[in-house]
Design a protein around this motif. Structure first.
Motif, mmCIF file in Angstrom:
data_model
loop_
_atom_site.group_PDB
_atom_site.id
_atom_site.type_symbol
_atom_site.label_atom_id
_atom_site.label_comp_id
_atom_site.label_asym_id
_atom_site.label_seq_id
_atom_site.Cartn_x
_atom_site.Cartn_y
_atom_site.Cartn_z
ATOM 1 N N GLN A 177 17.675 50.915 34.580
ATOM 2 C CA GLN A 177 17.543 50.858 33.169
ATOM 3 C C GLN A 177 18.388 51.146 33.258
ATOM 4 O O GLN A 177 19.248 50.699 31.664
ATOM 5 N N SER A 208 21.677 47.745 35.363
ATOM 6 C CA SER A 208 21.106 46.210 35.457
ATOM 7 C C SER A 208 21.462 45.288 34.046
ATOM 8 O O SER A 208 21.611 45.441 33.387
ATOM 9 N N ASN A 209 21.908 44.247 34.096
ATOM 10 C CA ASN A 209 21.601 43.557 33.607
ATOM 11 C C ASN A 209 21.117 42.235 33.328
ATOM 12 O O ASN A 209 21.145 41.303 33.081
ATOM 13 N N CYS A 210 20.268 42.733 33.606
ATOM 14 C CA CYS A 210 18.552 41.559 34.033
ATOM 15 C C CYS A 210 17.685 42.656 33.653
ATOM 16 O O CYS A 210 17.541 43.624 33.146
ATOM 17 N N PRO A 211 16.373 41.827 32.531
ATOM 18 C CA PRO A 211 15.554 42.371 32.125
ATOM 19 C C PRO A 211 14.795 43.228 32.301
ATOM 20 O O PRO A 211 14.605 44.168 32.003
ATOM 21 N N SER A 212 14.439 43.036 34.031
ATOM 22 C CA SER A 212 13.763 43.204 34.515
ATOM 23 C C SER A 212 14.361 45.478 34.803
ATOM 24 O O SER A 212 13.336 45.962 35.329
ATOM 25 N N GLY A 213 15.630 45.454 34.184
ATOM 26 C CA GLY A 213 16.155 46.765 34.240
ATOM 27 C C GLY A 213 15.528 47.791 33.511
ATOM 28 O O GLY A 213 15.194 48.777 33.362
ATOM 29 N N LYS A 214 14.454 47.328 32.716
ATOM 30 C CA LYS A 214 13.603 48.284 31.153
ATOM 31 C C LYS A 214 12.430 48.939 32.426
ATOM 32 O O LYS A 214 12.234 49.666 31.748
#
Length: 216
Positions: free
Chosen positions: A110, A113-119
């Motif tokens: 969270q 990460s620079n990926c949307p999955s970080g959320k």
């Protein structure tokens, strides 16, 4: 010839065209001239059944149907190549910390990460080979089990910390079902190697002090 710089590629092209002229190959388009030259001079042996079976035995993971993996990741995406070394060093620090306390994975995803999955704590859900780039999947298959991968994974998108939550290998396809695919892969690899060796020889010959070009 691993450094494909523009200057090197121009040198290879010049040497190939010189060889074509020497053999009397002519045409309006340089690409067509080079294609005819390579078709004449580069010979590649077809893979044998023994070659294919050896490749099959050494790469079983490539020939499993329906392998599934549930994966989390943290992506560190560099702004450009100049930033990649520093970002790799930072990612390694985060991986080292997570290897000491994996419970912090979701929080780190969270935060970093620079990926949307970080959320959602880095969760990518259930994946197959076709869902991700080859180098990412290869790292998962090489690990072949659940857990935090001990090394960073680098792809065209950046640098990843990867955790596999579940790994379910699919059944191994029979050799005959994948033989044609193996033959094609081996033939392509041999062709690339033969072309590389031929181009290297052309450049070497063209650069000899007496300017001679040797026949092949």
């Amino acid at each position: 010839m691993h450094a494909h710089t523009p200057a090197l590629l121009r040198e290879v092209r010049t040497a190939l065209l010189a060889r074509a002229r020497m053999l009397g190959i002519e045409g309006d388009r340089e690409e067509a001239v080079i294609d005819e030259l390579l078709e004449r001079e580069v010979r590649v042996e077809a893979p044998t059944e023994a070659d294919c079976r050896a490749y099959y035995a050494a790469n079983e993971a490539l020939f499993r149907a329906g392998t599934l993996a549930e994966v989390d990741h943290i992506l560190f995406a560099p702004q450009d190549d100049a930033h990649r070394p520093a970002l790799r060093s930072f990612a390694q620090q985060q991986l080292d910390a997570l290897r000491q306390d994996e419970a912090g994975f979701a929080d780190a995803a969270q935060r970093w990460s620079n990926c949307p999955s970080g959320k959602v704590g880095g969760n990518l859900g259930q994946l197959t080979r076709d869902d991700v780039v080859p180098e990412f999947w290869q790292a998962i298959e090489d690990f072949a089990g659940p857990g935090l991968l001990p090394e960073l994974v680098e792809t065209r998108f950046g640098i990843h910390i990867v955790r596999v939550n579940r790994f379910a290998p699919g059944p191994l396809l029979p050799f005959e079902a994948v033989r044609a695919r193996i033959e094609e892969r081996l033939a392509q690899h041999r062709l690339v190697e033969a072309l590389r060796a031929y181009a290297h020889a052309m450049v070497h010959d063209a650069s000899e002090p007496d300017g001679r070009t040797h026949s092949h």
